[in-house]
Each structure stands twice: as structure tokens, then as C-alpha cells.
Scaffold this active site. Structure first.
Site, PDB file in Angstrom:
ATOM      1  N   GLN A  20      16.703  10.574 -75.254  1.00  0.00           N
ATOM      2  CA  GLN A  20      17.571  11.702 -74.907  1.00  0.00           C
ATOM      3  C   GLN A  20      17.649  12.690 -76.068  1.00  0.00           C
ATOM      4  OE1 GLN A  20      21.142   9.380 -74.255  1.00  0.00           O
ATOM      5  NE2 GLN A  20      20.851   8.371 -76.206  1.00  0.00           N
ATOM      6  N   HIS A  38      38.630   5.378 -76.065  1.00  0.00           N
ATOM      7  CA  HIS A  38      38.379   4.141 -76.824  1.00  0.00           C
ATOM      8  C   HIS A  38      39.568   3.185 -76.784  1.00  0.00           C
ATOM      9  CE1 HIS A  38      35.184   6.828 -78.711  1.00  0.00           C
ATOM     10  NE2 HIS A  38      34.587   5.946 -77.947  1.00  0.00           N
ATOM     11  N   ASP A  83      28.533   5.943 -80.579  1.00  0.00           N
ATOM     12  CA  ASP A  83      29.421   6.713 -81.461  1.00  0.00           C
ATOM     13  C   ASP A  83      30.317   5.815 -82.300  1.00  0.00           C
ATOM     14  OD1 ASP A  83      32.063   6.372 -79.764  1.00  0.00           O
ATOM     15  OD2 ASP A  83      30.512   6.966 -78.369  1.00  0.00           O
ATOM     16  N   GLU A  96      23.062  -1.038 -78.496  1.00  0.00           N
ATOM     17  CA  GLU A  96      22.900   0.415 -78.251  1.00  0.00           C
ATOM     18  C   GLU A  96      21.407   0.708 -78.241  1.00  0.00           C
ATOM     19  OE1 GLU A  96      24.652   3.614 -77.813  1.00  0.00           O
ATOM     20  OE2 GLU A  96      22.530   4.152 -77.799  1.00  0.00           O
ATOM     21  N   GLY A 115      20.439  -2.615 -73.317  1.00  0.00           N
ATOM     22  CA  GLY A 115      21.501  -3.524 -72.863  1.00  0.00           C
ATOM     23  C   GLY A 115      21.094  -4.309 -71.629  1.00  0.00           C
ATOM     24  N   ASP A 120      30.032   0.705 -72.301  1.00  0.00           N
ATOM     25  CA  ASP A 120      30.416   2.045 -72.779  1.00  0.00           C
ATOM     26  C   ASP A 120      29.189   2.935 -72.675  1.00  0.00           C
ATOM     27  OD1 ASP A 120      31.341   4.240 -74.095  1.00  0.00           O
ATOM     28  OD2 ASP A 120      31.806   3.225 -75.973  1.00  0.00           O
ATOM     29  N   SER A 121      28.864   3.299 -71.432  1.00  0.00           N
ATOM     30  CA  SER A 121      27.562   3.930 -71.207  1.00  0.00           C
ATOM     31  C   SER A 121      27.678   5.404 -70.867  1.00  0.00           C
ATOM     32  CB  SER A 121      26.857   3.231 -70.043  1.00  0.00           C
ATOM     33  OG  SER A 121      27.452   3.637 -68.835  1.00  0.00           O
TER      34      SER A 121
HETATM   35  N1  SAM Z   1      32.162   7.826 -73.964  1.00  0.00           N
HETATM   36  C1  SAM Z   1      30.912   8.189 -73.516  1.00  0.00           C
HETATM   37  C2  SAM Z   1      30.790   8.871 -72.214  1.00  0.00           C
HETATM   38  O1  SAM Z   1      30.962   8.248 -71.159  1.00  0.00           O
HETATM   39  O2  SAM Z   1      30.529  10.058 -72.216  1.00  0.00           O
HETATM   40  C3  SAM Z   1      29.876   7.145 -73.698  1.00  0.00           C
HETATM   41  C4  SAM Z   1      29.536   7.191 -75.132  1.00  0.00           C
HETATM   42  S1  SAM Z   1      28.257   6.292 -75.820  1.00  0.00           S
HETATM   43  C5  SAM Z   1      27.617   7.572 -76.818  1.00  0.00           C
HETATM   44  C6  SAM Z   1      27.054   6.000 -74.572  1.00  0.00           C
HETATM   45  C7  SAM Z   1      25.808   5.352 -75.136  1.00  0.00           C
HETATM   46  O3  SAM Z   1      25.172   4.539 -74.150  1.00  0.00           O
HETATM   47  C8  SAM Z   1      24.743   6.339 -75.604  1.00  0.00           C
HETATM   48  O4  SAM Z   1      24.694   6.349 -77.014  1.00  0.00           O
HETATM   49  C9  SAM Z   1      23.443   5.817 -74.989  1.00  0.00           C
HETATM   50  O5  SAM Z   1      22.342   5.861 -75.875  1.00  0.00           O
HETATM   51  C10 SAM Z   1      23.845   4.400 -74.620  1.00  0.00           C
HETATM   52  N2  SAM Z   1      23.016   3.784 -73.575  1.00  0.00           N
HETATM   53  C11 SAM Z   1      22.538   4.360 -72.440  1.00  0.00           C
HETATM   54  N3  SAM Z   1      21.796   3.472 -71.750  1.00  0.00           N
HETATM   55  C12 SAM Z   1      21.787   2.315 -72.461  1.00  0.00           C
HETATM   56  C13 SAM Z   1      21.188   1.036 -72.277  1.00  0.00           C
HETATM   57  N4  SAM Z   1      20.416   0.766 -71.206  1.00  0.00           N
HETATM   58  N5  SAM Z   1      21.404   0.075 -73.207  1.00  0.00           N
HETATM   59  C14 SAM Z   1      22.173   0.322 -74.301  1.00  0.00           C
HETATM   60  N6  SAM Z   1      22.752   1.522 -74.539  1.00  0.00           N
HETATM   61  C15 SAM Z   1      22.576   2.501 -73.630  1.00  0.00           C
END
Ligand code: SAM
Length: 285
Positions: free
Chosen positions: A33, A64, A88, A108, A140, A157-158
């Protein structure tokens, strides 16, 4: 006239949110991304993945607090937590405040998010050096399929169900989650907008209700995601988010929160009528 720079998140070409930006702190493109960190005029630093707002310093505490403390105060004796996503660092920061926990694993997929936040948003990415936290850079979906470990609490937290996050909303993933949850385990997941993403909420709840004994949804207000009102899903092998919640544990913890409190814990599960109707038959006690 002095020109100003604004950043917009547009939702499906009919509405959106807009923030004034002072400067760009980081811009990168990972395998997964685009990752941007900007300094906004009114919301502090902001992380965007693929142009979608993830966190802002001004209101990250809401999300959070609510993803972490709700399940951590329902489970009577949590020892281990798995966080999927959450690059984050805000979720790990809140989880780590619970001193009884012995092990926290965070998976992550995108190291660029972690590094950009460590450098530019240390208010959320402040716990990566904590020895109780193991950070795994990986998918994940693969992790939950392959790990032999069990967890008391899993927090998903995706990002939205696009790209690598799409399988995090599907049945296969939650079958695997069920397998790695301990007998009194709880899974809480980012549950999207009741106003704008009713269909995603419905399909998520359907997946969860086919897998888990107790399935609920709870709402919180935020300042930056389109639509304001947002949700987390709560699913467990038996623990009920209100009947098994002992408010005394919140007092005894000695922890202070900016959004969460013991009264709100119960109230947050009272959802509006339109959402109840949309999710009819999909919530389980
Ligand atoms: N609070 C946030 C929101 O809903 O807008 C979510 C924040 S956090 C930055 C989300 C994270 O999920 C991202 O950094 C992304 O890279 C991660 N992510 C997405 N798909 C994933 C996967 N299959 N396994 C692990 N992490 C993943």
C-alpha cells in the site's frame, strides 16, 4: 492569497472528510500500500494507508481504548493477546498497560507502517521496545493458520476489506481464529461504519455468528472516519461482554482512560434501532 493544502478521504464518490495539512512528513509505497504521514493543522499527525485515514493524534485514543479495554476487562484473567495489524502501535500501547498480561504478539504485514510511525508518530508507536511484545512482520491470515499457540484475546486492528486485509473479514480466517483462541477466548475486530458500510457489518456478523457462541457489536464516536459513528465486533466462546463484566475490576486496575470507562463499557453495546434492524438475527447471546 496564501494557498492551503487539504487532504480528503472520499467515501464511494458521494461524501467525505477533509483536513488541512501543514506538511508531509513521510510518503512511501510498500509492497502492500501507499503509506503517508502528514502534520495536520487541527488533528496532529495523521497516518494514511492508500489514502485512507488510519489514525490521527487527536482522536486515536478513542479507537485504541475501545478495541483493547473492552475485551481485556471482560476476560477474567487474560494472559496472552494477539494483535493482527495495528502497525501504528496504538493498540499495543493500550494492551501493554494491563500488567497481568504475560505475552503479546502483534502480526503486522507492512513494516513500512511500523517504521513510519516509530519515526513520526511516537505517541502511538511507543511500545515496540517493550519486552512483553513480540512484533512479527507477516500476514495475519497465514499466522493464524500456522501458529500452534493459543491466545486469550485476539484483536483484529485492520484496514478496510481491501487488498491484504480482505481475508481478515472472511469465514476461513475466523475458523482459524476459533482454533487458536483459548477456551474462554474473545476476538474483537474493526467493524466498520453502521451508516456507510451496513453490508460489510452484516457479512462480518454472519461469519462470526456461524463460528462463535456469543456475537455482539459495539459503537464508538470518532472524529476522523467518514460518518463519525464506528463499530467493533465482539465474539467469544462463551464470555458475555456485559454479564461477565465486573466494573470493580476497572477501579482495581488503577488505570485511567481518556475515552473508556466502566459506565461506557455497558452503554457502548446499546446500538441504535436502524443498526439493530440491519443486523437482525446476527447477534447472539
Ligand atoms: N485504526 C485503523 C483503521 O481502521 O483505520 C487501523 C490501523 S492499522 C494501521 C491497520 C493495519 O493493518 C495496517 O498497518 C495494515 O498494514 C495492516 N494489515 C492489513 N492487512 C493485514 C494482514 N493480512 N495481516 C497483518 N496486517 C494487516
Amino acid at each position: 492569497m496564501k494557498s492551503s493544502v487539504w487532504i480528503e478521504e472520499i467515501f464511494e464518490d458521494f461524501c467525505g472528510v477533509k483536513f488541512k495539512v501543514e506538511r508531509t512528513l513521510f510518503s512511501g509505497k510498500s509492497e502492500f500500500q501507499t503509506v503517508d504521514v502528514v502534520e495536520t493543522k487541527g488533528h496532529g499527525k495523521m497516518l494514511l494507508n492508500d489514502g485512507l485515514i488510519m489514525v490521527t493524534e487527536r482522536d486515536e485514543f478513542v479507537y485504541h481504548d475501545m478495541i483493547s479495554h473492552v475485551p481485556l476487562f471482560v476476560h477474567p484473567n487474560p494472559k496472552s493477546v494477539l494483535i493482527i495489524g495495528g502497525g501504528d502501535g496504538g493498540t499495543a500501547r493500550e494492551v501493554l498497560r494491563h500488567s497481568g498480561l504475560e505475552r503479546i504478539v502483534q502480526v503486522e504485514i507492512d513494516e513500512m507502517v511500523v517504521n513510519a510511525c516509530k519515526e513520526h508518530i511516537p505517541s502511538t508507536a511507543c511500545s515496540y521496545d517493550n519486552s512483553k511484545l513480540e512484533l512479527v512482520i507477516g500476514d495475519g491470515v497465514k499466522f493464524v493458520k500456522e501458529t500452534k499457540e493459543k491466545f486469550d484475546i485476539i484483536l483484529v486492528d485492520s484496514t478496510d476489506p481491501i487488498g491484504p486485509a480482505a481475508p481478515l473479514f472472511g469465514p476461513e480466517f475466523y475458523k482459524d481464529i476459533d482454533n487458536i483462541l483459548s477456551d474462554d477466548g474473545i476476538v474483537v475486530s474493526q467493524g466498520e461504519s453502521p451508516f456507510l458500510l451496513e453490508s460489510v457489518q452484516k457479512s462480518m456478523l454472519k461469519v462470526l455468528s456461524e463460528q462463535f457462541k456469543v456475537v455482539k457489536i459495539y459503537n464508538f464516536n470518532n472524529l476522523t472516519y467518514p460518518g463519525g459513528l464506528w463499530s467493533f465486533t465482539f465474539a467469544s466462546k462463551g464470555l458475555h461482554p456485559i454479564q461477565d463484566f465486573d466494573p470493580k475490576r476497572v477501579d482495581q486496575s488503577g488505570l485511567e482512560f481518556k475515552y473508556y470507562n466502566k459506565e461506557l463499557h455497558t452503554g457502548t453495546f446499546a446500538i441504535p434501532t436502524f443498526q439493530q434492524k440491519n443486523l437482525e438475527g446476527l447477534l447472539k447471546d
